[in-house]
Design a protein around this motif. Structure first.
Motif, PDB file in Angstrom:
ATOM      1  N   GLU A 161      -2.172  10.985   8.971  1.00  0.00           N
ATOM      2  CA  GLU A 161      -2.856  11.986   8.149  1.00  0.00           C
ATOM      3  C   GLU A 161      -2.795  11.638   6.664  1.00  0.00           C
ATOM      4  O   GLU A 161      -3.701  11.939   5.899  1.00  0.00           O
ATOM      5  N   VAL A 162      -1.693  10.979   6.262  1.00  0.00           N
ATOM      6  CA  VAL A 162      -1.502  10.614   4.857  1.00  0.00           C
ATOM      7  C   VAL A 162      -1.089   9.156   4.782  1.00  0.00           C
ATOM      8  O   VAL A 162      -0.250   8.698   5.563  1.00  0.00           O
ATOM      9  N   TRP A 163      -1.680   8.425   3.846  1.00  0.00           N
ATOM     10  CA  TRP A 163      -1.276   7.046   3.586  1.00  0.00           C
ATOM     11  C   TRP A 163      -0.297   7.010   2.422  1.00  0.00           C
ATOM     12  O   TRP A 163      -0.602   7.518   1.331  1.00  0.00           O
ATOM     13  N   GLU A 164       0.853   6.418   2.676  1.00  0.00           N
ATOM     14  CA  GLU A 164       1.769   6.144   1.579  1.00  0.00           C
ATOM     15  C   GLU A 164       1.267   4.907   0.829  1.00  0.00           C
ATOM     16  O   GLU A 164       0.537   4.083   1.388  1.00  0.00           O
ATOM     17  N   GLU A 165       1.684   4.776  -0.427  1.00  0.00           N
ATOM     18  CA  GLU A 165       1.226   3.622  -1.204  1.00  0.00           C
ATOM     19  C   GLU A 165       1.719   2.317  -0.603  1.00  0.00           C
ATOM     20  O   GLU A 165       1.025   1.300  -0.643  1.00  0.00           O
ATOM     21  N   TYR A 166       2.917   2.343  -0.028  1.00  0.00           N
ATOM     22  CA  TYR A 166       3.471   1.155   0.610  1.00  0.00           C
ATOM     23  C   TYR A 166       3.630   1.424   2.102  1.00  0.00           C
ATOM     24  O   TYR A 166       4.268   2.406   2.491  1.00  0.00           O
ATOM     25  N   ASN A 167       3.058   0.570   2.916  1.00  0.00           N
ATOM     26  CA  ASN A 167       3.265   0.622   4.351  1.00  0.00           C
ATOM     27  C   ASN A 167       3.823  -0.734   4.783  1.00  0.00           C
ATOM     28  O   ASN A 167       3.082  -1.693   4.997  1.00  0.00           O
ATOM     29  N   ASN A 183       7.258   1.022  10.801  1.00  0.00           N
ATOM     30  CA  ASN A 183       7.852   0.946  12.134  1.00  0.00           C
ATOM     31  C   ASN A 183       8.275   2.324  12.638  1.00  0.00           C
ATOM     32  O   ASN A 183       8.305   2.570  13.845  1.00  0.00           O
ATOM     33  N   LYS A 184       8.613   3.213  11.702  1.00  0.00           N
ATOM     34  CA  LYS A 184       9.044   4.562  12.080  1.00  0.00           C
ATOM     35  C   LYS A 184       7.879   5.546  12.147  1.00  0.00           C
ATOM     36  O   LYS A 184       7.947   6.559  12.846  1.00  0.00           O
ATOM     37  N   LEU A 185       6.814   5.247  11.424  1.00  0.00           N
ATOM     38  CA  LEU A 185       5.697   6.188  11.343  1.00  0.00           C
ATOM     39  C   LEU A 185       4.721   6.079  12.505  1.00  0.00           C
ATOM     40  O   LEU A 185       4.015   7.037  12.823  1.00  0.00           O
ATOM     41  N   VAL A 186       4.660   4.900  13.143  1.00  0.00           N
ATOM     42  CA  VAL A 186       3.707   4.700  14.233  1.00  0.00           C
ATOM     43  C   VAL A 186       4.432   4.181  15.475  1.00  0.00           C
ATOM     44  O   VAL A 186       5.533   3.643  15.402  1.00  0.00           O
ATOM     45  N   ASP A 187       3.779   4.330  16.612  1.00  0.00           N
ATOM     46  CA  ASP A 187       4.369   3.943  17.895  1.00  0.00           C
ATOM     47  C   ASP A 187       3.920   2.532  18.272  1.00  0.00           C
ATOM     48  O   ASP A 187       3.061   2.341  19.138  1.00  0.00           O
ATOM     49  N   VAL A 188       4.494   1.546  17.596  1.00  0.00           N
ATOM     50  CA  VAL A 188       4.218   0.140  17.896  1.00  0.00           C
ATOM     51  C   VAL A 188       5.554  -0.563  18.112  1.00  0.00           C
ATOM     52  O   VAL A 188       6.457  -0.434  17.284  1.00  0.00           O
ATOM     53  N   LYS A 189       5.683  -1.277  19.211  1.00  0.00           N
ATOM     54  CA  LYS A 189       6.908  -2.034  19.486  1.00  0.00           C
ATOM     55  C   LYS A 189       6.609  -3.514  19.254  1.00  0.00           C
ATOM     56  O   LYS A 189       6.045  -4.185  20.118  1.00  0.00           O
ATOM     57  N   PRO A 190       6.961  -4.054  18.091  1.00  0.00           N
ATOM     58  CA  PRO A 190       6.615  -5.446  17.784  1.00  0.00           C
ATOM     59  C   PRO A 190       7.517  -6.432  18.503  1.00  0.00           C
ATOM     60  O   PRO A 190       8.637  -6.109  18.926  1.00  0.00           O
ATOM     61  N   MET A 191       7.024  -7.653  18.616  1.00  0.00           N
ATOM     62  CA  MET A 191       7.792  -8.730  19.229  1.00  0.00           C
ATOM     63  C   MET A 191       8.836  -9.246  18.251  1.00  0.00           C
ATOM     64  O   MET A 191       8.598  -9.339  17.056  1.00  0.00           O
TER      65      MET A 191
END
Length: 319
Positions: free
Chosen positions: A223-229, A300-308
């Motif tokens: 819903e909101v974009w932080e300046e740094y992702n 990594n905490k804001l979205v549900d993605v499990k990276p390799m």
């Protein structure tokens, strides 16, 4: 508000293609409209995961050319993955892209072409100096507009993990690189060699390009974009990565540790192009701590993605 109608500039290759595929993977789930801007038209578009995105030719130095397309598709979000080693053209292309968006009523989000280490942290790397002007423009636009009406975000992912796949001998080993160029970055597993700055304890962030695409796609639905992702497959050190490489390959690596004097002695005193001292400039940036993690890895905490992880990647592509 979440992004719904997204344009990816430079999305036909390299990291741009991975971001397009990440978006196409969630397109139907979120009822997204995805278009790809390119210097050349591709009538077949880009297809992935059962979805398609049209590829539309634009002139990145012609605001009207871009504005017409953005207006036609009522684009609300622009993701720039443009690249180039000519400062004037690269800076002008991103600026024109932003100005074209600002002339479109639906436009409200912009992601500049970062997708590496935060360009403001590595100002000593000449190529990354080209990325700074658009950041100043984005700050000015956000300050001028009413609160919440315009957002921009810098997506930082560190080093692409895919460079660790260079030279693997798997039957489809080329897929280890994704859509990125094929070369090793500081660690060459094919030769069992590594060349690193300092004592090898410099911090380094690795993220697989495919996972960068997934992270960015998922971030469009925030819903909101932080300046740094900031995102990461793994935060580690050169020495730790080399140890994992040695374990996976079952052999000791030949490692050269470069002092500051070693690095400076190898640099061209009169570079003719911004890329002339590129890797050596990064060596110095690592030595100076400019590549260290300066902020929490928030995406990594804001979205549900499990990276390799690095180990998982190496076990997939190396014996």
């Amino acid at each position: 508000m979440k992004s719904q109608r997204i344009a990816v500039a430079g999305g036909t290759g390299k990291i741009g293609r991975h971001i397009v595929e990440g978006l196409l993977e969630i397109k139907q789930q979120h009822s997204l409209e995805i278009i790809v801007l390119s210097r050349t038209h591709a009538p077949e578009g880009i297809s992935y995961a059962g979805s398609n995105a049209p590829v539309i030719a634009v002139d990145y130095l012609n605001q009207d050319s871009i504005q017409r397309v953005l207006n036609e598709y009522q684009i609300d979000t622009i993701i720039s993955t443009l690249s180039g080693d000519t400062p004037d053209a690269f800076i002008a292309s991103q600026e024109t892209l932003l100005r074209a968006g600002l002339a479109v009523p639906t436009f409200r989000r912009f992601a500049p072409s970062e997708f590496s280490i935060d360009s403001e942290q590595v100002k000593g790397v000449k190529m990354y100096q080209m990325k700074l002007p658009i950041l100043r423009s984005l700050e000015e636009v956000k300050a001028e507009r009413s609160p919440g009406s315009f957002e921009y975000s810098r997506f930082s992912c560190g080093v692409f993990m895919n460079y660790l796949g260079f030279g693997n001998t798997k039957p489809e080993g080329h897929k280890a690189h994704g859509y990125l160029a094929h070369f090793p970055w500081m660690i060459d597993l094919s030769k069992r060699k590594a060349e690193v700055p300092g004592d090898g304890e410099c911090a380094i962030v690795y993220t697989r390009a495919e996972d960068v695409g997934k992270f960015v796609a998922a971030a469009t639905q925030l819903e909101v974009w932080e300046e740094y992702n900031d995102m990461a497959g793994e935060v580690t050190t050169f020495n730790q990565v080399i140890r994992v490489c040695e374990e996976v390959c079952g052999v000791k690596f030949d490692v050269k540790y470069n002092t500051r004097e070693d690095i400076i002695a190898r640099m061209s005193p009169d570079p003719k192009a911004v890329m002339s001292n590129f890797q050596l400039e990064f060596y110095l940036a690592h030595l100076d701590g400019d590549c260290d993690v300066k902020r929490p890895i928030n995406l990594n905490k804001l979205v549900d993605v499990k990276p390799m992880t690095v180990r998982e990647y190496l076990k997939e592509w190396w014996p």
